[in-house]
Design a protein around this motif. Structure first.
Motif, short mmCIF file in Angstrom:
data_model
loop_
_atom_site.label_atom_id
_atom_site.label_comp_id
_atom_site.label_asym_id
_atom_site.label_seq_id
_atom_site.Cartn_x
_atom_site.Cartn_y
_atom_site.Cartn_z
N ARG A 42 0.82 -1.27 -0.11
CA ARG A 42 -0.11 -0.11 0.00
C ARG A 42 0.74 1.23 0.04
O ARG A 42 0.73 2.12 -0.75
CB ARG A 42 -0.87 -0.06 1.27
N ALA A 43 1.95 1.23 0.69
CA ALA A 43 2.68 2.48 1.02
C ALA A 43 3.62 2.69 -0.29
O ALA A 43 3.62 3.74 -0.92
CB ALA A 43 3.72 2.42 2.10
N ARG A 44 4.05 1.75 -1.14
CA ARG A 44 4.70 1.89 -2.43
C ARG A 44 3.85 2.42 -3.44
O ARG A 44 3.95 2.87 -4.35
CB ARG A 44 5.70 0.41 -2.53
N SER A 45 2.54 1.65 -3.43
CA SER A 45 1.57 2.19 -4.55
C SER A 45 1.21 3.49 -4.19
O SER A 45 0.95 4.28 -5.18
CB SER A 45 0.23 1.11 -4.21
N SER A 46 1.09 4.20 -3.02
CA SER A 46 0.94 5.56 -2.87
C SER A 46 1.94 6.51 -3.61
O SER A 46 1.61 7.34 -4.25
CB SER A 46 0.79 5.90 -1.17
N VAL A 47 3.10 6.09 -3.51
CA VAL A 47 4.41 6.67 -4.19
C VAL A 47 3.97 6.57 -5.63
O VAL A 47 4.40 7.69 -6.30
CB VAL A 47 5.64 6.07 -3.68
N ALA A 48 3.90 5.30 -6.18
CA ALA A 48 3.78 5.06 -7.42
C ALA A 48 2.62 5.91 -8.11
O ALA A 48 2.85 6.38 -9.29
CB ALA A 48 3.45 3.52 -7.94
N VAL A 49 1.26 6.10 -7.56
CA VAL A 49 0.37 6.90 -7.93
C VAL A 49 0.83 8.24 -8.09
O VAL A 49 0.36 8.96 -8.95
CB VAL A 49 -0.95 6.74 -7.10
N THR A 50 1.60 8.80 -7.24
CA THR A 50 1.90 10.08 -7.02
C THR A 50 2.89 10.52 -8.22
O THR A 50 2.84 11.55 -9.05
CB THR A 50 2.47 10.58 -5.61
N THR A 51 4.18 9.47 -8.29
CA THR A 51 4.98 9.51 -9.44
C THR A 51 4.63 8.92 -10.76
O THR A 51 5.45 9.64 -11.74
CB THR A 51 6.43 8.96 -8.96
N SER A 114 -6.90 7.38 -8.10
CA SER A 114 -6.04 8.55 -7.32
C SER A 114 -5.36 8.04 -6.06
O SER A 114 -5.55 6.93 -5.67
CB SER A 114 -7.16 9.74 -6.95
N ARG A 115 -4.59 8.98 -5.48
CA ARG A 115 -3.95 8.28 -4.31
C ARG A 115 -4.62 8.04 -3.11
O ARG A 115 -4.54 6.91 -2.70
CB ARG A 115 -2.90 9.57 -4.05
N LEU A 116 -5.68 8.68 -2.82
CA LEU A 116 -6.37 8.61 -1.63
C LEU A 116 -7.40 7.25 -2.18
O LEU A 116 -7.77 6.23 -1.40
CB LEU A 116 -7.61 9.58 -1.29
N THR A 117 -8.00 7.16 -3.31
CA THR A 117 -8.70 6.00 -3.71
C THR A 117 -8.12 4.76 -3.68
O THR A 117 -8.34 3.78 -3.06
CB THR A 117 -9.31 6.17 -5.46
N GLY A 118 -6.79 4.69 -4.26
CA GLY A 118 -5.78 3.60 -4.21
C GLY A 118 -5.85 2.97 -2.56
O GLY A 118 -5.87 1.82 -2.44
N GLY A 170 3.15 9.51 -0.12
CA GLY A 170 2.92 9.88 -1.49
C GLY A 170 2.91 11.49 -1.56
O GLY A 170 3.19 12.15 -2.33
N ALA A 171 2.34 12.04 -0.30
CA ALA A 171 2.28 13.55 -0.02
C ALA A 171 3.79 14.19 -0.11
O ALA A 171 3.83 15.32 -0.29
CB ALA A 171 1.56 13.95 1.07
N LEU A 172 4.72 13.32 0.38
CA LEU A 172 6.02 14.03 0.52
C LEU A 172 6.56 14.21 -1.06
O LEU A 172 7.61 14.89 -1.07
CB LEU A 172 6.81 12.80 1.20
N ILE A 173 6.17 13.39 -1.89
CA ILE A 173 6.68 13.45 -3.29
C ILE A 173 6.28 14.84 -3.81
O ILE A 173 7.14 15.57 -4.58
CB ILE A 173 6.26 12.16 -4.37
N ASP A 174 4.92 15.24 -3.80
CA ASP A 174 4.59 16.50 -4.39
C ASP A 174 4.41 17.56 -3.21
O ASP A 174 3.85 18.80 -3.46
CB ASP A 174 3.19 16.25 -5.11
N HIS A 175 4.72 17.15 -2.15
CA HIS A 175 4.46 18.41 -1.04
C HIS A 175 3.30 18.92 -0.84
O HIS A 175 3.20 19.83 -0.60
CB HIS A 175 5.88 19.29 -1.24
N GLN A 176 2.45 18.23 -0.90
CA GLN A 176 0.97 18.74 -0.71
C GLN A 176 -0.03 17.49 -0.22
O GLN A 176 0.31 16.55 -0.63
CB GLN A 176 0.40 19.30 -1.78
N LEU A 177 -1.00 18.07 0.60
CA LEU A 177 -2.18 17.14 1.06
C LEU A 177 -3.45 17.80 0.51
O LEU A 177 -3.59 19.05 0.67
CB LEU A 177 -2.10 16.98 2.47
N THR A 178 -4.22 16.85 -0.24
CA THR A 178 -5.49 17.55 -0.83
C THR A 178 -6.38 17.65 0.41
O THR A 178 -6.14 16.79 1.78
CB THR A 178 -6.07 16.61 -1.59
N ALA A 179 -7.49 18.27 0.32
CA ALA A 179 -8.47 18.65 1.53
C ALA A 179 -8.85 17.21 1.83
O ALA A 179 -9.00 16.89 3.22
CB ALA A 179 -9.36 19.41 1.01
N PRO A 180 -9.49 16.23 1.13
CA PRO A 180 -9.87 14.72 1.47
C PRO A 180 -8.75 14.11 2.15
O PRO A 180 -9.02 13.55 3.36
CB PRO A 180 -10.35 14.22 0.21
#
Length: 699
Positions: A42-51, A114-118, A170-180
């Motif tokens: 799950r953690a690696r998939s979050s990074v893959a969705v972002t990058t 999306s990152r949160l959906t995945g 995943g958020a550390l890659i683009d340095h942001q968190l969406t509101a959800p």
């Protein structure tokens, strides 16, 4: 039975503890490994969705996850019967979620998620896994169950930390968190705090101490500070290496602590199962000895009780099937019964309870005998009242008949003579009803003759006692006679059957009476043209006629039938009712051979009456001389002043009838004086016959 029940419960507890240990060693261990691999993927998939970069590291992690899935499913197969019905449902749900991994990975690889959906899709799989954990904690020992449940809560809190780590990775890659995503992280942090507090509070001192050390460490404090800063700012931490190192160390410590704590609980469960089985052996052995002793005692006591109950049963059966029926039969026959002598106590020995029951049976017996004696006395009293009234009525009727005789002798007017004949007929019927009461009361009517009486005279006398006698046809009968002491009762019996036939047949239909000498005696048949009865009714009436019960005052509609049954029983006469070929009823009266005497052939009413044979004595009131013409079988023809006129050979077939002789010269009509002299001569002849019959009847 109680020992077996308790033993089953205790053995069940021990087996449940052993089964829990088996589940931990198979499903528990492999599912823990599966959870760790799913969290890493799950953690690696979050990074893959972002990058949007499918790295080799992600591919290796997916291979490790698939290997864990295969090992988990192999372990569930090895667990076998240890997986009960309560665990089968969550296990099937988890297998269905694991089958969705390929679809989840495809959506991530194609960029559809999306990152949160995945992350939520992976969270759904892990939720099914943790529900399986909840059902794995099912041991009968309450203390072990509480500790295992608390450790499960701490494991759930560790899963929440893993969700925080996957989201921030995943958020550390683009340095942001969406509101959800910020809202989801805030929810994760609150849930983690609640679960840690709840699980730690329920752990015992030995299991809680390692967790307190972890929560008091500087690493965990740094983690909570960064967690709180993310919740406050809604942005990922600025120092990514520090976050990754800190949360990695926290999860490693919690994983190591979770494994050691789970092993401790498993050891406790195994020790508890072993101790339980030892106690089962000791308790079961002692209990078995106690059970065997109780069986021996119960068998001896049961045999003794069975013998006592058998004696009580025999005495009760003798009372109900022999003594009481015998007493009732004696009372029915009119015998005197001594209640104190007959109501003897039951001779039964044994325990107090058995003797109490025997005394109760004795009391019931005494009450039943007293009631039967009272009922018999009441019936005798009622019968005596009937007898007294009937005797008085019979005396009055005899006096009335004597008065009618005198009035008939002094009467020369044909019209008045006919009225006296009708009054005489009514009086004769009244006398029969009075005799019925005497018969039902158990006494004899009192009429008897010294010499045998011809059967034809008996039948004619019976017909003369029926109201609708003009509808009765008496056929030719063989010349036989009945003993004089039976003639009156047989007349009464036949009269009851003939009257019944006239009542229950159409008013314009004839009733046929015929008789014949048979091998067993003399048979008289009374046949009507009514509606008949059903087979059940014929069977019931024939049973009553064959074995007459005690007369029931409430069943007055069958009074005539009771009278017939009593008369038949008194002389051994058989009476049978059956369906007539014409649809009505045929009553057959079979007089035994011992009561029958041979006589010359006697004609029916439509033939000339022959002279009385030598030695024959006219019967008094069995066939009254003044009603002799009325008792003759009636055929078509006119009447003179109400008297039936006989027609010679009317019942014969035309081929058997003799040719009529030439018609004689008509004689001149008689004068009134000649008619008066003719009736006077007839009256004097009737009087002489009556007096002779009275003398022989009294003799």
């Amino acid at each position: 039975m109680l020992w077996g029940f308790v033993l089953n419960l205790t053995v069940g507890d021990g087996l449940a503890l052993l089964r829990s240990n088996t589940l931990y060693q198979t499903v528990g261990v492999t599912s823990t490994e599966l959870g760790l691999q799913l969290q890493a993927e799950r953690a690696r998939s979050s990074v893959a969705v972002t990058t949007r970069d499918l790295t080799e590291d992600l591919g290796k992690q997916r291979a490790l996850t698939d290997k864990s899935v295969t090992g988990f499913r192999r372990a569930t197969a090895e667990a076998g019967d240890a997986i009960g019905g309560e665990l089968r449902g969550p296990l099937d749900t988890l297998n269905r979620e694991l089958d969705r991994l390929a679809a989840i990975r495809a959506d991530i690889d194609t960029g559809l998620s999306s990152r949160l959906t995945g992350l939520n899709e992976y969270n759904r799989v892990l939720d099914a896994l943790f529900r399986l954990y909840d059902h794995l904690v099912s041991v009968p020992d309450l203390a072990i169950f509480q500790q295992a449940s608390s450790l499960q809560t701490m494991g759930n809190a560790r899963e929440v930390i893993a969700r925080e780590q996957a989201l921030i990775s995943g958020a550390l890659i683009d340095h942001q968190l969406t509101a959800p995503e910020a809202a989801a992280f805030t929810e994760y942090a609150a849930t983690r705090k609640f679960m840690h507090a709840r699980g730690q509070a329920a752990l015992d001192a030995e299991l809680r101490r390692p967790y307190e050390q972890v929560f008091a460490s500087s690493i965990f404090r740094d983690f909570t500070l960064m967690e709180a800063r993310i919740v406050t700012t809604g942005a990922p931490p600025l120092d990514a290496p520090t976050w990754n190192a800190t949360i990695g160390q926290v999860m490693t410590q919690l994983d190591r602590l979770g494994v050691s704590s789970s092993e401790e609980v498993a050891r406790r469960a195994a020790d508890a199962a072993t101790g339980t089985l030892i106690r089962i052996g000791v308790a079961g052995g002692l209990g078995l000895v106690a059970v065997l002793a109780s069986i021996v005692i119960s068998v001896r006591f049961g045999r003794r009780l069975s013998a006592e109950l058998a004696g009580l049963r025999s005495s009760a059966l003798e009372l109900s099937e022999k003594r009481l029926p015998h007493i009732v039969e004696r009372l029915r026959r009119g015998e005197e019964v001594d209640v104190q002598k007959e109501a003897k106590p039951l001779k039964v020995s044994g325990s107090a309870e058995i003797t109490d029951v025997a005394r109760a049976f004795g009391s019931v017996q005494s009450t039943a005998v007293q009631a039967a004696v009272g009922q018999a006395a009441l019936r005798r009293g009622v019968g005596q009242v009937f007898l007294n009234l009937a005797r008085r009525k019979q005396g009055l009727l005899h006096r009335q008949l004597a008065l009618l005789d005198g009035m008939q002798r002094r009467t020369h007017d044909p019209d008045r003579l006919e009225e006296l004949f009708r009054l005489d007929h009514l009086t004769t019927r009244m006398r029969r009803h009075a005799e019925s009461l005497i018969i039902l009361s158990g006494a004899a009517p009192g009429r008897a003759w010294r010499k045998p009486v011809p059967v034809l005279d008996i039948v004619r006398a019976a017909v003369a006692e029926v109201e609708d006698y003009t509808r009765v046809a008496v056929e030719t009968m063989p010349g036989s006679a009945i003993d004089g002491d039976v003639a009156a009762d047989l007349t009464h019996l036949v009269a009851e059957l003939v009257e019944n036939a006239t009542i229950y047949s159409p008013p314009n239909a004839m009733v046929q009476v015929r008789g014949d000498l048979v091998s067993n005696g003399y048979a008289i048949e009374v046949e009507d043209r009514g509606l008949g009865l059903s087979e059940a009714e014929y069977a019931g009436f024939n049973g009553l006629l064959a074995d007459p019960p005690e007369f029931d005052l409430a069943d007055s509609d069958r009074l005539g039938l009771f009278v017939v049954a009593r008369l038949a029983e008194r002389h051994g006469i058989r009476v049978l009712l059956r369906r007539s070929p014409f649809g009505g009823t045929t009553a057959i009266v079979l007089v035994p051979r011992t009561l029958v005497n041979s006589q010359p052939a006697l004609p029916a009413a439509d033939q000339d009456e022959p002279a009385a044979p030598a030695g024959r004595t006219p019967s008094t009131r069995t066939l009254p001389s003044r009603t002799r013409k009325k008792a003759l079988a009636v055929v078509s023809g006119g009447t003179h002043a109400g008297l039936p006129t006989r027609i010679r050979q009317a019942s014969l077939a035309p081929q058997l009838q003799a040719k009529p002789p030439p018609e004689p010269e008509r004689k001149p009509e008689r004068s009134p004086d000649e008619v008066r002299d003719l009736f006077s001569a007839f009256q004097r002849g009737t009087q002489r016959a009556q007096e002779e019959a009275n003398e022989e009847g009294e003799a």
